[in-house]
Scaffold this active site. Structure first.
Site, PDB file in Angstrom:
ATOM      1  CG  ASP B  11      18.401  11.634 -53.075  1.00 18.92           C
ATOM      2  OD1 ASP B  11      18.177  12.417 -52.140  1.00 18.92           O
ATOM      3  OD2 ASP B  11      17.543  11.295 -53.901  1.00 18.92           O
ATOM      4  CG  ASP B 130       9.857  12.492 -46.402  1.00 17.53           C
ATOM      5  OD1 ASP B 130      10.143  13.538 -47.017  1.00 17.53           O
ATOM      6  OD2 ASP B 130      10.698  11.635 -46.090  1.00 17.53           O
TER       7      ASP B 130
END
Lengths: 214, 261
Positions: B11, B130
């Site tokens: 990330d 997600d």
């Protein structure tokens, strides 16, 4: 190891329009080549080495190739003259006579006999990941077997006559790579295949160096 | 046969790797190029970079990060985070990504998936999905969430996965929002549900702590497992995990010369 001068051989990449060139360029540079793209048929016929990359659909790739005037003919001519040429992924399939993927039944370059067909539904499609390539001992550029990275939904299932092949298995055996003289076509991505792919690219660049006219 | 993949995830924000729990409370986890090089040496099968900056300046920095990582990396690289248009995707591919993942924009404008697949191919088009357990016990069993978990959509994860594949997604990066960063194991029910819904490869994400969690995920049908914290924190290496997986019969790529620091 061959003696490598400070400036490696020049490798020309054919920009077929849909292919992502960044990875293949980076891989060839790491292998010691000087890399640039070219749309000029005359220099593509004679260049020390040419790479036909390719990702995406067969028709789009063929259109990208045919859209570059004279390039398809230049490829056929340099391969007939046995000049070092590397086709990657869709690049391999573009060398075939045809592909099941083509909605229009368009003909490939017809350099390698055979027709690409889709993987069976019994396995995950697309094939995305590392598969074991088992190599014919006659494969000099491909070298010995190893794990290579694949990203494809279609493949050549039959071994083409006149070519030494590397094979892998995904719902049945398929051609992972084929070679004849100074032509190497890989269904996998050597530029994304870690050490195995890097060694292959170095052999290809060295071959270009050896064959290159002084 | 195709081996199972282990995929470290970076990330990235402002040129650094960060890590949080459920996408919040970000802390510094290192330099992306150094980590990428190290993970490849350990035997990582692929890398994912998610740009979590969400600002125009951050996006430009992320492109530089992708270029710098590409220059040293000879394994596949998937990049996502804030991809809204075909041009966003093209810019990331030109910077050196091999695959692009789309998340929120694909939910709000599903035709983006069709466009990406038509332009770059299905093998290049990754749906980042997600999913969360419903908070109030109503709605679908596994609900699609967007905008980094801030918004619930009421859509069923399996149904959305099916639609995305029909439109051209060639792979699904499936994150359990409830488990992300918790190291309590992948949400196996969500994985099972989506693996059964589609025939493209599925990457499990969110909750990995050790090899046992990965064995469980492979057993329910995923093709790859993604993890971040366990690698960034130095608790384990890809090489160590692969040896544990191989010992229990999971087919993984192990090259004899890989380092195991």
């Amino acid at each position: 190891m061959s003696d490598v001068s400070d400036a490696g051989p020049e490798v020309l990449i054919i920009p077929t329009g849909i292919a992502n060139l960044a990875s293949v360029e980076a891989g060839l540079r790491r292998a010691g080549a000087q890399v640039r793209t070219s749309r000029d048929p005359a220099e593509l016929v004679d260049a020390a080495a040419v790479v036909l990359p390719g990702v995406g659909a067969f028709d789009a790739g063929l259109e990208g190739l045919r859209g570059l005037r004279g390039i398809a003919e230049a490829l056929v001519e340099r391969i007939a003259a046995d000049r070092p040429t590397l086709a990657v992924c869709l690049g391999l399939q573009l060398l075939l006579h045809a592909s099941e993927e083509s909605a229009s039944g368009a003909a490939g370059l017809g350099i390698v006999p055979g027709r690409a067909t889709r993987f069976p539904d019994s396995v995950r499609v697309p094939q995305l990941g590392w598969n074991l390539v088992e190599s014919d001992p006659a494969c000099r550029l491909l070298g010995s077997g190893g794990y290579a990275y694949f990203a494809n939904s279609y493949r050549l299932a039959e071994i083409p006559a006149g070519f030494a092949c590397g094979l892998a298995d995904h719902g049945g055996r398929f051609v992972a790579a084929l070679e004849r003289g100074n032509l190497l076509a890989c269904q996998f991505h050597p530029e994304l295949s870690g050490r195995y792919g890097a060694a292959l690219l170095r052999r290809f660049v060295e071959r270009a160096q050896e064959v290159q006219p002084c | 046969m195709l081996t199972r993949r282990i995929i470290p995830c970076l990330d990235c924000k402002d040129g650094r790797v960060v890590k949080g729990v459920q996408f919040q409370g970000l802390r510094d986890a290192g330099d992306p190029v150094e980590l990428a090089r190290s993970y490849e040496q350990q035997g990582a099968d692929e890398l994912v970079i998610l740009d979590v900056s969400a600002t125009p300046e951050g996006r430009r920095t992320a492109h530089h990060t992708v270029e710098a990582v590409r220059a040293v990396l000879s394994i596949p690289l998937t990049v996502g985070g804030g991809v809204r248009t075909v041009d966003d995707a093209r810019a990331l591919l030109e910077a050196g990504a091999d695959k692009v993942s789309v998340n929120t924009a694909a939910v709000t404008s599903p035709e983006l998936i069709d466009e990406l697949a038509a332009r770059f191919g299905v093998q290049c088009t990754v749906l980042a999905l997600d999913a969360a357990r419903p908070s109030d016990g109503r709605g679908p069993d596994f609900e699609v969430v967007i905008r980094s978990g801030k918004e619930r959509t009421g859509r069923d994860a399996g149904a959305w996965a099916r639609e995305a594949v029909r439109r051209g997604a060639g792979e699904i990066l499936l994150t359990s929002w409830d488990r992300d960063g918790t190291r309590s194991g992948y949400d196996l029910e969500i994985l099972r549900s989506v693996c059964a819904a589609v025939n493209v490869p599925v990457i499990a994400s969110g909750g990995a702590d050790h090899a046992g969690h990965m064995v469980e995920a492979f057993a329910v049908g995923v093709d790859a497992v993604l993890a971040a914290s366990i690698f960034h924190d130095g608790d384990t290496t890809v090489a160590a995990l692969k040896h544990e997986l191989a010992a229990v019969g999971v087919p993984v790529r192990i090259e004899s010369t890989e380092q195991n620091p």
